[in-house]
Design a protein around this motif. Sequence first.
Motif: not given
Length: 299
Positions: A102-111, A139-142
Amino acid sequence: MNKEQFEKMHSGKGFVAALDQSGGSTPKALAKYGLGEDAYKDSQEMFKLVHEMRVRIIKAPAFNSENILASILFEVTMDSKIDGLYSGDYLWEKKGIIPLLKVDKGLLEKENGVQLMKNIDNLPSLLDKAVDRHIFGTKMRSLILEANETGIVEVVKQQFEIAKKIIARGLVPILEPEVDINANEKEKCEKILHDALKAQIEKLSKDEFIMLKLTIPNKADLYLDLTKYNCVIRVLALSGGYAQDEANKLLAKNHNMIASFSRALSQGLSANQSDANFNQTIQKSIQNIYAASIKKESK
């Protein structure tokens, strides 16, 4: 790229075990495992406990290459060792299971009805380390919450832009544009997502390989046509909050789609279980998820 791992990932029977809870989701994972926040005093102790949980899962007899193709790791897990070997090497050398990261660092606020990924500021160095640790892919999640075409197209665009950087480093990226299972217009979200994915897939060159990790769709086999592209080596299903039985039931309706479950895989496991009970529980889960993944003949 490891050619043996590529062929196994592309055509082998089994599923992908997701053991990649990050800093944000680790407390919840530990709580379900029977270890509340009073069991650790800081993040270092928290990650030590979750690594011990993952090692217990990985070393279970049923966690083997007969059922499991690959396992997704968190960076801390990749950097940790099992019996003197880095986790990725242990998985491949001792279990015959392909290591992913897993390489993503989490999610931004909803837009625009979605949550894009935060900037992965250390991506080049992280990919270098992944290569050194003999990792096959990433792997990276949105997250998609509403049927907003602008937002969904932006999610897919971001996923593919980062995927190309990962491909350039010799790794195979898993793109995970998750659709929230509780979205009011989930089926509409999935149709927009399907079309956006297809448009980007058709722009890939013949030597740019990806995997997709998607929420199990309301319309069975919605993503089946995407599995026909040579550049898509596998389509995975995330459990997304469904209980294991429900996730398996829904997955079994979708051809050429295999599980990549996290919460559903670890369901029923507890730190207080005896080894015999723990191994029996994980064995049953693995057998059921495997059966749902290989199900009917492929179309």
